[in-house]
Design a protein around this motif. Structure first.
Motif, PDB file in Angstrom:
ATOM      1  N   ALA A   4      -6.000  47.813  12.993  1.00  0.00           N
ATOM      2  CA  ALA A   4      -7.377  47.804  12.483  1.00  0.00           C
ATOM      3  C   ALA A   4      -7.423  47.193  11.083  1.00  0.00           C
ATOM      4  CB  ALA A   4      -7.938  49.227  12.464  1.00  0.00           C
ATOM      5  N   ALA A   5      -6.428  47.516  10.273  1.00  0.00           N
ATOM      6  CA  ALA A   5      -6.388  46.949   8.913  1.00  0.00           C
ATOM      7  C   ALA A   5      -6.168  45.439   8.976  1.00  0.00           C
ATOM      8  CB  ALA A   5      -5.282  47.623   8.098  1.00  0.00           C
ATOM      9  N   GLY A   6      -5.422  44.979   9.972  1.00  0.00           N
ATOM     10  CA  GLY A   6      -5.205  43.536  10.158  1.00  0.00           C
ATOM     11  C   GLY A   6      -6.518  42.836  10.486  1.00  0.00           C
ATOM     12  N   ILE A   7      -7.317  43.484  11.320  1.00  0.00           N
ATOM     13  CA  ILE A   7      -8.634  42.924  11.670  1.00  0.00           C
ATOM     14  C   ILE A   7      -9.492  42.851  10.402  1.00  0.00           C
ATOM     15  CG2 ILE A   7     -10.760  43.284  13.019  1.00  0.00           C
ATOM     16  CD1 ILE A   7      -8.517  42.827  14.960  1.00  0.00           C
ATOM     17  N   ILE A   8      -9.428  43.892   9.612  1.00  0.00           N
ATOM     18  CA  ILE A   8     -10.243  43.920   8.387  1.00  0.00           C
ATOM     19  C   ILE A   8      -9.803  42.829   7.417  1.00  0.00           C
ATOM     20  CG2 ILE A   8     -10.785  45.298   6.318  1.00  0.00           C
ATOM     21  CD1 ILE A   8     -10.758  47.766   8.178  1.00  0.00           C
ATOM     22  N   LEU A   9      -8.495  42.666   7.260  1.00  0.00           N
ATOM     23  CA  LEU A   9      -8.012  41.634   6.332  1.00  0.00           C
ATOM     24  C   LEU A   9      -8.486  40.251   6.793  1.00  0.00           C
ATOM     25  CD1 LEU A   9      -6.350  40.705   3.924  1.00  0.00           C
ATOM     26  CD2 LEU A   9      -4.272  40.901   5.305  1.00  0.00           C
ATOM     27  N   TYR A  10      -8.432  40.028   8.084  1.00  0.00           N
ATOM     28  CA  TYR A  10      -8.905  38.761   8.646  1.00  0.00           C
ATOM     29  C   TYR A  10     -10.384  38.570   8.297  1.00  0.00           C
ATOM     30  CZ  TYR A  10      -9.611  35.183  12.325  1.00  0.00           C
ATOM     31  OH  TYR A  10      -9.903  34.029  13.023  1.00  0.00           O
ATOM     32  N   ILE A  11     -11.162  39.616   8.536  1.00  0.00           N
ATOM     33  CA  ILE A  11     -12.606  39.534   8.268  1.00  0.00           C
ATOM     34  C   ILE A  11     -12.892  39.258   6.795  1.00  0.00           C
ATOM     35  CG2 ILE A  11     -14.741  40.915   8.152  1.00  0.00           C
ATOM     36  CD1 ILE A  11     -13.822  42.352  10.695  1.00  0.00           C
ATOM     37  N   LEU A  12     -12.150  39.934   5.934  1.00  0.00           N
ATOM     38  CA  LEU A  12     -12.389  39.770   4.491  1.00  0.00           C
ATOM     39  C   LEU A  12     -12.294  38.299   4.089  1.00  0.00           C
ATOM     40  CD1 LEU A  12     -10.321  42.724   2.933  1.00  0.00           C
ATOM     41  CD2 LEU A  12     -12.811  42.531   3.122  1.00  0.00           C
ATOM     42  N   LEU A  13     -11.338  37.597   4.718  1.00  0.00           N
ATOM     43  CA  LEU A  13     -11.075  36.230   4.276  1.00  0.00           C
ATOM     44  C   LEU A  13     -12.012  35.194   4.887  1.00  0.00           C
ATOM     45  CD1 LEU A  13      -7.270  36.751   4.394  1.00  0.00           C
ATOM     46  CD2 LEU A  13      -8.487  36.003   2.343  1.00  0.00           C
TER      47      LEU A  13
ATOM     48  N   GLY B 130      -4.156  30.519   2.290  1.00  0.00           N
ATOM     49  CA  GLY B 130      -2.703  30.275   2.286  1.00  0.00           C
ATOM     50  C   GLY B 130      -1.955  30.835   3.483  1.00  0.00           C
ATOM     51  N   ASN B 131      -0.703  30.361   3.618  1.00  0.00           N
ATOM     52  CA  ASN B 131       0.142  30.808   4.725  1.00  0.00           C
ATOM     53  C   ASN B 131       0.617  32.241   4.548  1.00  0.00           C
ATOM     54  OD1 ASN B 131       0.026  28.570   6.303  1.00  0.00           O
ATOM     55  ND2 ASN B 131       1.854  27.611   5.399  1.00  0.00           N
ATOM     56  N   GLY B 132       0.731  32.675   3.286  1.00  0.00           N
ATOM     57  CA  GLY B 132       1.237  34.023   3.025  1.00  0.00           C
ATOM     58  C   GLY B 132       0.376  35.080   3.700  1.00  0.00           C
ATOM     59  N   VAL B 133      -0.919  34.975   3.500  1.00  0.00           N
ATOM     60  CA  VAL B 133      -1.789  36.009   4.065  1.00  0.00           C
ATOM     61  C   VAL B 133      -1.923  35.836   5.587  1.00  0.00           C
ATOM     62  CG1 VAL B 133      -4.021  34.846   3.667  1.00  0.00           C
ATOM     63  CG2 VAL B 133      -3.902  37.324   3.705  1.00  0.00           C
ATOM     64  N   ARG B 134      -1.826  34.613   6.057  1.00  0.00           N
ATOM     65  CA  ARG B 134      -1.842  34.411   7.519  1.00  0.00           C
ATOM     66  C   ARG B 134      -0.622  35.084   8.143  1.00  0.00           C
ATOM     67  NH1 ARG B 134      -4.527  28.836   8.837  1.00  0.00           N
ATOM     68  NH2 ARG B 134      -5.432  28.322   6.828  1.00  0.00           N
ATOM     69  N   ASP B 135       0.503  34.939   7.441  1.00  0.00           N
ATOM     70  CA  ASP B 135       1.734  35.555   7.935  1.00  0.00           C
ATOM     71  C   ASP B 135       1.577  37.066   7.996  1.00  0.00           C
ATOM     72  OD1 ASP B 135       4.616  35.518   8.569  1.00  0.00           O
ATOM     73  OD2 ASP B 135       4.800  36.546   6.640  1.00  0.00           O
ATOM     74  N   LEU B 136       0.984  37.622   6.935  1.00  0.00           N
ATOM     75  CA  LEU B 136       0.784  39.073   6.926  1.00  0.00           C
ATOM     76  C   LEU B 136      -0.131  39.497   8.078  1.00  0.00           C
ATOM     77  CD1 LEU B 136       1.032  41.886   5.735  1.00  0.00           C
ATOM     78  CD2 LEU B 136      -0.733  41.311   4.074  1.00  0.00           C
ATOM     79  N   ILE B 137      -1.232  38.775   8.246  1.00  0.00           N
ATOM     80  CA  ILE B 137      -2.170  39.127   9.332  1.00  0.00           C
ATOM     81  C   ILE B 137      -1.449  39.042  10.679  1.00  0.00           C
ATOM     82  CG2 ILE B 137      -4.229  38.358  10.590  1.00  0.00           C
ATOM     83  CD1 ILE B 137      -5.369  37.472   7.824  1.00  0.00           C
ATOM     84  N   ALA B 138      -0.680  37.971  10.866  1.00  0.00           N
ATOM     85  CA  ALA B 138       0.028  37.797  12.146  1.00  0.00           C
ATOM     86  C   ALA B 138       0.958  38.975  12.408  1.00  0.00           C
ATOM     87  CB  ALA B 138       0.817  36.492  12.123  1.00  0.00           C
ATOM     88  N   ASN B 139       1.569  39.497  11.350  1.00  0.00           N
ATOM     89  CA  ASN B 139       2.467  40.635  11.537  1.00  0.00           C
ATOM     90  C   ASN B 139       1.715  41.939  11.773  1.00  0.00           C
ATOM     91  OD1 ASN B 139       5.237  39.646  11.281  1.00  0.00           O
ATOM     92  ND2 ASN B 139       4.555  38.919   9.287  1.00  0.00           N
TER      93      ASN B 139
END
Ligand SMILES: Nc1ncnc2c1ncn2[C@@H]1O[C@H](COP(=O)(O)OP(=O)(O)OP(=O)(O)O)[C@@H](O)[C@H]1O
Length: 772
Positions: free
Chosen positions: A685-694, A730-739
């Motif tokens: 759920a937090a991953g979904i939220i991080l995606y939405i934030l960006l 950036g790729n950093g946050v994409r990597d985090l979301i992917a994980n």
């Protein structure tokens, strides 16, 4: 607070009724009795206005512990027993100080000993234990900054700040008391009969460094009392399946009397009816428990942030393995560990690697999450790989990169390579061994395809945010009386304890089951939120209310709303909560549409630290979504503090959960598949939220706002970072979301891993070796 309601509308927070029994949520809690009292619980009642209850409780416990320690020492010093002399006790303390690697200081040790034996800390607050383990005053006092990782956290509501400083004062007093006790002991030395120094290992755990304690017949008048003590001491460092019931010599001979324990010798403790496991006890490992003591991450959450022994999961491996660690040197005196710890901290960052299990072709590929918990040393990684790949030949002894280079040290697992061959004792002399067959290549591609990267373009209109599931009010245009009447709430019927203490203010929100009003403490002038849960709307599901209160009472964290007071009446449950003034994150998203990476980082740090704290107590929130995240804003409208609210679906996880609940957009695939789920659903759920934030919309959407296609998309695990919305991110946050959005919960990041990820830590210079 939310209940499960069958609905087809995407905007409603619940998806489906309980479709399977959930032993956690269905278990009637014993809180109704506790919470049915119409008066607040003591710490809340006495300090409701200024002190978060659990922090205050921690301080009280610590003070009590110190006083009890004082008492018991006074009694002991009066005793005739030679082994109970002060110097004997002091020696015990010193021994435990030196050898019980979790207890670093006098306050932690003293309080720990007393609290444990009194059971006074158990369950009351995990943060109490956190404070003790981390070193008392400093940890609890610094909780806000440490957890928040942001100076702004200190700017939280008055309740938290004042509460923390009160608690800090109390803790300081407790620390001083304990220090005085120790001083007094050392100034009154009396001759003593020497106890035997005995070292104990945990059966089958070759990574556990052992604990040395003084054993004398006076101290342990029965074998059982030694068992009890060992159980307690071991529990603090390793996971054990039950109480210590047997002690073996290092050769596996059962010990049956205290007299058989020889001074200076080592023994093995076995729990329940475990047979003796012949492993090389502590021959190659660091005293791993020490790693956690000065590890700053340990403060942010939990009771014990000891990198778990790879054997902690219960699976043991009797194949002793050579020390393959380039950097590891066995040491028990402490100092080199710091070097190693910082080495480890700089090397190990959470990541998912792919393992190719050596064997008949096509070889099997599997994924493994490496992080600080399972990868504190090269040995640990090999053990984690062993457990994952399950070679026919037993232990994994050799690991190679995809290009065939041998992996020889910890850093190799965290470098550019993320695919490794795992071998046992078999010979490797054919270069073809490292060539992938077509099927193997396909499998590897499939795994990599799962990892989303840039480059896709959004086809069609911009995806939309779901509709908000709760109402917030424009207070200027509010007919409050009407609203209250509609909600069936008569301000005159408020419980006396609330009416007397607080002045009611405007309505600030309402959910499916509750209405929330501002209120002001008549004495302190502080503002709180009064949540009135209408029980008639929760018919048959009253246990959710009990669970919400029970869970909230356990919590004390700068990024979790504190419960100040609870009053249970026939028609309504009243909760006085810490007030957060900036509204919820959903509204902030609506206003801002998309946040910068820096803003998103602040928010995800706060959320992850709240989750890490909850998860360390095995509590899952189950309804993490922007509506349940309350924010404080600065003058420019930036979010500076974020706090997790609404524990209406939270519960403790002791076994897989099956209840289908949550909010469609944020629901994890394992909930939908009904295969059993646990803490990791919150990370999803937090991953979904991080995606939405960006980017301003969720990764999984359905065109017609229908649940079924949305659920199909979630289960597929396929999502994109479509341009133009993601260009420039950036790729950093994409990597985090992917994980965080890994479909397989086993490899999905933990909340700790979110905090350890280089993007969260602001280390964007680390090369993202994520391949597209
Ligand atoms: N401590 C608080 N400080 C400020 N506002 C709050 C607070 N608690 C709740 N609110 C506001 O009230 C709204 C409803 O509260 P809450 O989510 O706890 O109710 P609920 O009935 O449990 O919700 P649900 O519909 O999810 O069951 C929140 O969305 C928020 O806007």
């Amino acid at each position: 607070m939310r209940m499960e309601v069958q609905t087809n509308h995407m905007n409603n927070s619940l998806i489906s009724p309980l479709s399977a029994t959930n032993p956690q949520t269905l278990t009637t809690s014993n809180t109704s009795a506790a919470s049915s009292s119409s008066s607040p619980s003591p710490p809340q009642a006495t300090s409701a206005a200024v002190t978060p209850p659990s922090v205050a409780a921690t301080a009280v416990h610590l003070q009590k512990a110190a006083m009890q320690m004082n008492d018991s020492l006074t009694q002991l010093s009066r005793s005739d027993s030679p082994a109970s002399s002060n110097s004997e006790i002091e020696k015990e303390l010193q021994d435990l100080d030196l050898n019980s690697s979790m207890n670093s200081g006098s306050i932690s040790l003293g309080a720990e000993l007393n609290c444990k034996s009194n059971g006074s800390l158990s369950g009351a607050s995990s943060s109490s234990t956190q404070g003790l383990v981390g070193g008392g005053t400093a940890v609890v006092g610094n909780g806000g900054a440490e957890n928040g990782g942001d100076a702004s956290a200190a700017k939280t509501a008055n309740t938290t700040t004042n509460g923390s400083s009160n608690a800090a004062n109390n803790l300081t007093t407790a620390a001083v008391a304990a220090a005085n006790i120790k001083k007094r002991i050392s100034s009154s030395r009396t001759p003593t009969r020497k106890a035997r120094r005995i070292k104990f290992y945990r059966n089958g755990d070759r990574f556990y460094p052992g604990i040395t304690i003084p054993v004398s017949n006076e101290r342990y008048r029965s074998f059982e009392s030694l068992f009890e003590d060992l159980t307690r001491l071991l529990e603090e460092n390793v996971k054990i399946p039950g109480a210590v019931r047997t002690i073996y010599t290092m050769c596996g001979k059962k010990i049956s009397t205290l007299e058989e324990l020889e001074d200076g010798q080592s023994y093995v403790c076995s729990c329940n009816n475990e047979n003796f496991k012949k492993v090389e006890y502590n021959t190659t490992s660091q005293p791993l428990t020490n790693l956690s003591i000065s590890n700053k991450t340990s403060n942010r959450l939990s009771k014990y942030y000891r990198p778990s022994s790879p054997l902690k999961n219960g699976s043991t491996n009797t194949n002793a393995m050579g020390n393959g660690s380039a950097s590891a040197t066995t040491n028990t005196n402490g100092s080199p560990i710091l070097v190693r710890m910082s080495e480890r901290d700089s090397i190990v960052h959470p990541r998912i690697v792919t393992l190719i299990r050596n064997g008949t072709r096509p070889r099997k590929l599997m994924r493994l999450l490496l992080n600080k918990r399972n990868s504190p040393s090269f040995d640990h990684v090999l053990t984690a790989i062993t457990q994952k790949v399950k070679l026919d030949t037993g232990y994994v002894r050799k690991v190679f990169t995809l290009s065939g280079s041998p992996v020889t040290n910890l850093a190799d697992f965290f470098g550019p390579d993320d695919v490794f061959f795992a071998y046992g004792t078999e010979r490797v002399n054919n270069p073809d061994d490292f060539r992938l067959e077509t099927d193997e290549q396909k499998a590897l591609q499939a795994i990599r395809k799962n990892l989303r990267t840039a480059g896709t373009t959004c086809k069609g209109p911009k995806p939309k945010m779901p509709v908000k599931s709760k109402k917030t009010y424009d207070t200027s245009a509010l007919d409050e009386e009407k609203l209250l009447n509609e909600s069936g709430i008569d301000p005159q019927e408020l419980p006396a304890v609330i009416r007397e203490r607080y002045v009611l203010g405007q309505i600030i929100g309402d959910g499916n089951f509750a209405i929330v009003l501002k209120c002001k403490d008549r004495q302190s002038g502080y503002t709180y939120a009064l949540k009135i849960i209408d029980k008639s709307k929760c018919k048959g599901k009253e246990h959710y209310i009990d669970d919400e209160v029970r869970v909230m009472k356990k919590l004390s964290h700068p990024h979790i709303i504190s419960l100040i007071m609870d009053v249970d009446q026939q028609a309504n449950m009243y909760l006085v909560l810490e007030y957060v003034g900036g509204g919820d994150l959903f509204d902030a998203i609506t206003r801002v549409t998309r946040f910068s990476e820096d803003q998103s980082r602040v928010m995800i740090k706060h959320l992850a630290s709240a989750m890490a704290y909850l998860h360390s107590m095995s509590i899952v929130h189950r309804d993490i979504k922007p509506e349940n995240l309350l924010v404080e804003l600065d003058d420019s409208g930036n979010v500076i503090v974020l706090k997790l609210a609404d524990f209406g679906l939270a519960c403790e996880v002791t076994e897989p959960l099956y209840a289908v609940c949550g909010t469609p957009t944020y629901v994890a695939p394992e909930i939908l598949m009904e295969t059993g789920y646990g803490l990791k659903i919150d990370v999803w759920a937090a991953g979904i939220i991080l995606y939405i934030l960006l980017c301003g919309f969720p990764p999984f959407v359905s065109p017609d706002n229908q649940q079924e296609p949305l659920f199909d998309a979630i289960i597929s695990g396929i999502y994109e970072f479509p341009d133009p919305y993601w260009s420039g991110i950036g790729n950093g946050v994409r990597d985090l979301i992917a994980n965080m959005l890994q479909s397989d919960p086993d490899v999905r990041f933990t909340s700790e891993d979110i905090l350890d990820h280089y993007w969260t830590m602001g280390n964007d210079d680390i090369i993202n070796e994520y391949s597209s």
